[in-house]
Design an enzyme around this catalytic site. Structure first.
Site, PDB file in Angstrom:
ATOM      1  N   THR A  16      -7.240  85.141  11.901  1.00 32.80           N
ATOM      2  CA  THR A  16      -8.517  84.864  11.254  1.00 32.80           C
ATOM      3  C   THR A  16      -8.736  83.353  11.241  1.00 32.80           C
ATOM      4  O   THR A  16      -7.776  82.589  11.238  1.00 32.80           O
ATOM      5  CB  THR A  16      -8.508  85.345   9.799  1.00 32.80           C
ATOM      6  OG1 THR A  16      -7.478  84.629   9.116  1.00 32.80           O
ATOM      7  CG2 THR A  16      -8.229  86.817   9.718  1.00 32.80           C
TER       8      THR A  16
ATOM      9  N   GLU B  47      -9.916  91.524  10.423  1.00 32.32           N
ATOM     10  CA  GLU B  47      -9.044  92.443   9.681  1.00 32.32           C
ATOM     11  C   GLU B  47      -9.456  93.905   9.818  1.00 32.32           C
ATOM     12  O   GLU B  47      -8.712  94.790   9.436  1.00 32.32           O
ATOM     13  CB  GLU B  47      -9.061  92.091   8.180  1.00 32.32           C
ATOM     14  CG  GLU B  47      -8.332  90.803   7.824  1.00 32.32           C
ATOM     15  CD  GLU B  47      -9.217  89.570   7.869  1.00 32.32           C
ATOM     16  OE1 GLU B  47     -10.231  89.577   8.611  1.00 32.32           O
ATOM     17  OE2 GLU B  47      -8.915  88.596   7.170  1.00 32.32           O
TER      18      GLU B  47
ATOM     19  N   LYS C 160     -21.792  82.367 -10.204  1.00 30.47           N
ATOM     20  CA  LYS C 160     -21.721  83.188 -11.409  1.00 30.47           C
ATOM     21  C   LYS C 160     -22.418  82.472 -12.552  1.00 30.47           C
ATOM     22  O   LYS C 160     -21.885  81.535 -13.123  1.00 30.47           O
ATOM     23  CB  LYS C 160     -20.263  83.509 -11.742  1.00 30.47           C
ATOM     24  CG  LYS C 160     -19.666  84.416 -10.668  1.00 30.47           C
ATOM     25  CD  LYS C 160     -18.172  84.607 -10.780  1.00 30.47           C
ATOM     26  CE  LYS C 160     -17.690  85.373  -9.546  1.00 30.47           C
ATOM     27  NZ  LYS C 160     -16.229  85.432  -9.448  1.00 30.47           N
TER      28      LYS C 160
ATOM     29  N   TRP D 240     -24.616  87.419 -11.066  1.00 28.27           N
ATOM     30  CA  TRP D 240     -24.285  86.783  -9.795  1.00 28.27           C
ATOM     31  C   TRP D 240     -25.556  86.370  -9.047  1.00 28.27           C
ATOM     32  O   TRP D 240     -26.497  87.140  -8.925  1.00 28.27           O
ATOM     33  CB  TRP D 240     -23.465  87.734  -8.908  1.00 28.27           C
ATOM     34  CG  TRP D 240     -22.060  87.958  -9.407  1.00 28.27           C
ATOM     35  CD1 TRP D 240     -21.524  87.513 -10.574  1.00 28.27           C
ATOM     36  CD2 TRP D 240     -21.032  88.693  -8.748  1.00 28.27           C
ATOM     37  NE1 TRP D 240     -20.217  87.914 -10.682  1.00 28.27           N
ATOM     38  CE2 TRP D 240     -19.878  88.648  -9.578  1.00 28.27           C
ATOM     39  CE3 TRP D 240     -20.949  89.376  -7.537  1.00 28.27           C
ATOM     40  CZ2 TRP D 240     -18.677  89.257  -9.228  1.00 28.27           C
ATOM     41  CZ3 TRP D 240     -19.756  89.985  -7.198  1.00 28.27           C
ATOM     42  CH2 TRP D 240     -18.631  89.930  -8.036  1.00 28.27           C
TER      43      TRP D 240
END
Lengths: 578, 578
Positions: free
Chosen positions: B224, B367, B472, B477
């Site tokens: 990654t 992944e 936040k 959010w």
């Protein structure tokens, strides 16, 4: 969990969950205590391939897809996947309350309908084994099969109760019959517990706690309808069912997707309806379940009413529709897969010309889950060649391997000429039979299919005969099926079955057994002449017999072993030409 | 092998090949010596799911499908699958002669081309591990990755030799460089063996004897390009690659089939080119390999010359074509899958209006192999809603399970409203990282993706932010991505990155960092007003900073951790509104 450095390569594979060292080139489990051989760890999750995973996906992501059931020709009920899954939960709880435990067999003696789909989900996912009983078996076969599988519970559609009642006394393992819908259940043996499906389901709530299953656990079983000997059981695993469901969603499989609505004509007791229910569930395709309304009229009406995009059926059903309902509007059908026996070119042509609907052939068998070859047109097929390609049996599907072998087990080339028995290998192909290994049916781990075919260089399979029916004449093979199909294209011929009979000079020669159509006449000489410009000269039968009917097996296939016996016993009146 | 009667249910599963009793609900291998629990034998064959099986299928059934390689903008070479497979055999033999053994890592530092496809086949099928090195990594990352994987041999495209030469001294594990085509290899360290690919291949014959592999053996690996910490290695197994290749052939996956020709723009070092090479190989789809000719002009020319039916690319490349070659004829493209970062609605609209070509979003990550969600239109989508649906991230693909969780790990409802971090599970999803477990990235066996999304009741995922970038504010959010996209639709704004900064009252509040377009002007007040009717009031940033450029990662993503650090260090000039 991981050791640093190169040593880590000698540890367990993460996606196996195995605590043992695993050799790179050894099959899992074969050598559990052997010395470690280096293998790099994969980091993939160890998630088993189960029908339970497919069930979760369909009920959640495709909650609003639908199962439609034809309750009567003019009455169709429907339920969403969410509703069907909830009822499957309730059924799983109900069966548990009846004492069904992991590994137990639960039989279904049912038409294609919503409850049968619920059984498809509940039974394997609770860890039991779904055994779809063929409602068309002769009583002695049905008894053999249900007894051999040791079905503990049988789910029974009301209209089929009299058929099961005939044999129920001979099934000591069966403890409970779950009756589905109205029916005359009075003849069922009173030693069995009998309970109504809806009552059973109503006693429980959705939300069954399905066990986490080993992907290699048995999920479902089907018996072959062998023409010789007893039926043989094929036991599908969760893994094979999952993989088959994925393959059926590939474009080159059946291409089942969320935009489909599938009219499921092929029975759910025939190789799990060709695996379509699980694929449809995973994909979110609607399924239309026609129950017993399988005649041309109702089928045409159902298509017009529900507008399916896809269907799967054996040739006889489609032929019925073509013959009896040529007026029907089948234009919603984008893909009709047809198999179970050779698909006549005339049927493909007839569907195209009459309905504007394409029929695609597929080949497989109970032993192959069944998807093995599908006749999708290759890229760049010229329009004038389309029908020729569609008349072939199909092209090998990714995931299965196929080869043809001669009598000595030698592999033959893919040249479109060499004829050999098809052998097949793959993760959804059977490697034995339930409690009946039958090693003759396997060759180096490959299944011997009993079908004789040639294979073209691009993997198109062309089945010419059953191995036991092929006629071996002077060291060469004559296809009985080709002769039959050619004969049946003669207007005076209703049915024709060709068998090999002993011949001093050629070892075997073909004997054509012909059933003439009502009020039609044709002599053996006329039929011989009709064949003369259609098959090679040395295939032309010298022996002819006119019979009243071709004997058939319980599933309607020509039963040539009966014909061969009649010939051996001198019961056929054989005319010899030239 | 089988015992008669019910006892047989206690024996091994046939399709496991395991000699040990296996518990129904225990994962294989976890409890190798436990007491047997009843499990009915499946009769399925034990055939491992390997890339080798896919390789055999493609080379045989699709022998005449083709790999096309763009050697220069006006020169395209091609080879059939049969030829490519033969050369892969030769490469496998060649690598064996160089000392590559099962489990060894072989790196590739290559563009998309035929030799890279040969490596895709040869390396995993010989039992080694294909490690596709990202040619765009910074030198220190490249060194880390190749060293961490312990690549033993690296296959190197000539034009990339200078990039590898910069780090080769720091790769002690690398023994041999196999050079592909012309290039300036003079700077490669002389302590390494250097051999030409064609020379290596020419020394061997087709017909390599591939080992029978455990399906859970490592097949390939990718690192990654994390924005924090070192890159992390994901190791794909044969099983995961096989399953992913099947999924990519499903209609609801990528629908790759034998009628496709795929222009593979996404690099083969990005999550195995989204798994398309193996799916294409299994399906018999042609692949067009553009090598380094990835600018708008050459891409448009390649499409016009080779007429692909399908392509896969990140948004920037497609945007380039739309901006710079609106005249191009892209009409051969029936399916363009786009992912890697959020696909702007304007791009989807632009492709539709300019080229008549539909872009379908897909979501996944290294992944996840990467196929996890694809934005196929659901059945019955009204034409006026199409663009809205296409602007969503995608619908969950069968085979993976996905959920969203709040900060405390509680699962959130699929109501299209609740926002949580995506967690994902499935047989082609990673469960750890190579030699770097990083347990924080996993939750009860599910991968925590770091992406924040809502999920609609029908399984459509809508990603709103990266978990680490979400702001936040007062317990709610705010999506930084939504604010950025809205800001970037202002004509004066070239780029915008929004980060959360500490706020006494609200915990965090958004800071909008804006890069103005050349010669354009806009004040923070004007931009605030522009946003005012486009996002909810409490999202509106009070803090603004005008910057020269948004810092980017090695793969071109906004690097917000750098921006956050600059803010912390007082390097940003922040204007406060109202």
């Amino acid at each position: 969990m991981h050791r640093a450095g190169r040593d880590a390569g000698f540890q367990k594979t993460s996606d196996s969950g195995a605590a043992l060292p695993v050799a790179l080139i050894a099959r899992r489990g074969k050598t559990p205590c052997m010395t470690a051989v280096p293998m790099l760890e994969s980091t993939m999750q160890d998630v088993p391939l189960t029908i339970t995973a497919l069930m979760r996906h369909g009920r959640r992501v495709h909650a609003n897809a639908r199962i439609l059931t034809v309750d009567a020709p003019d009455s169709i009920s429907e339920a969403t996947f969410a509703e069907v899954a909830d009822r499957a939960d309730q059924l799983a709880a109900g069966l548990t309350s009846l004492g069904v435990e992991p590994g137990d067999r639960v039989g279904t003696f049912m038409w294609n309908n919503q409850r049968h789909m619920e059984a498809y989900l509940a039974i394997p996912c609770m860890g039991a084994v779904l055994h779809t009983l063929n409602i068309r078996l002769f009583p002695e076969q049905l008894t053999y099969v249900a007894d051999h599988a040791q079905d503990k519970v049988i789910l029974l559609d009301g209209s089929l109760a009299p058929l099961l009642a005939r044999v129920i006394d001979q099934l000591p393992h069966v403890e409970t019959i779950v009756t589905c819908g109205d029916g005359d259940y009075s003849a069922l043996n009173s030693t069995k517990q009998v309970i109504d499906y809806e009552e059973l389901v109503a006693r429980h709530q959705p939300g069954f706690d399905y066990p986490e299953l080993d992907e290699r656990a048995a999920a479902a079983m089907c018996y072959t309808s062998g023409t010789t000997g007893n039926p043989k059981g094929v036991v599908y695993s969760h893994r094979s069912s999952y993989l088959h469901a994925l393959a059926a969603q590939t474009v080159q499989g059946l291409g089942i997707s969320h935009t489909d609505r599938i009219l499921l004509i092929v029975p759910q007791f025939h190789a799990n309806a060709w695996g379509m229910p699980y694929a449809a569930w995973a994909a979110g395709a609607d399924i239309v379940m026609p129950q017993q309304f399988l005649q041309a009229g109702p089928i045409a009406d159902i298509i017009e009413a529900t507008k399916p995009t896809m269907s799967g059926a054996v040739p006889t059903v489609l032929n019925d529709v073509l013959t009896n309902r040529p007026d029907a509007d089948l234009s919603s059908l984008q893909f009709v897969v047809c198999g179970g026996s050779a698909v006549p070119r005339a049927l493909i042509e007839g569907f195209r010309d009459t309905f504007g609907v394409t029929i695609t052939q597929a080949w497989g068998m109970t032993e192959t889950s069944p998807l093995a070859a599908v006749g999708h047109l290759p890229r760049g097929t010229a329009p004038q060649d389309e029908l020729d390609v569609r008349a072939k049996t199909g092209r090998i599907v990714a995931g299965v391997e196929l080869r043809i072998c001669d009598d000595h087990g030698n592999e033959l080339p893919w040249d479109g000429e060499a004829q050999g028995e098809i052998e097949i290998r793959g993760p959804w192909i059977t490697g034995s039979y339930h409690l009946d290994p039958d090693p003759e049916k396997f060759h180096d781990g490959w299944l011997r299919t009993g079908d004789v075919a040639s294979i073209e260089p691009d993997g198109f399979v062309m089945i010419s005969d059953r191995a036991k029916d092929v006629i071996k004449s002077g060291g060469e093979w004559i296809s009985s099926v080709d002769l039959e199909n050619t004969l049946m294209s003669h207007p005076a011929v209703l049915e024709a079955a060709v068998i090999g009979v002993p011949d001093e000079r050629w070892d075997e020669r073909p004997l054509a057994c012909v059933v003439l159509a009502d009020n039609a006449t044709a002599t053996s000489g006329e039929l011989h002449a009709f064949l003369a410009d259609k098959v090679v000269k040395w295939w032309l039968p010298e022996r002819w017999a006119f019979i009243d009917e071709v004997p058939k097996t319980s599933v309607g296939k020509f039963d040539k072993k009966v014909l061969r016996a009649r010939h051996r016993d001198g019961e056929l009146r054989v005319e010899a030409l030239g």
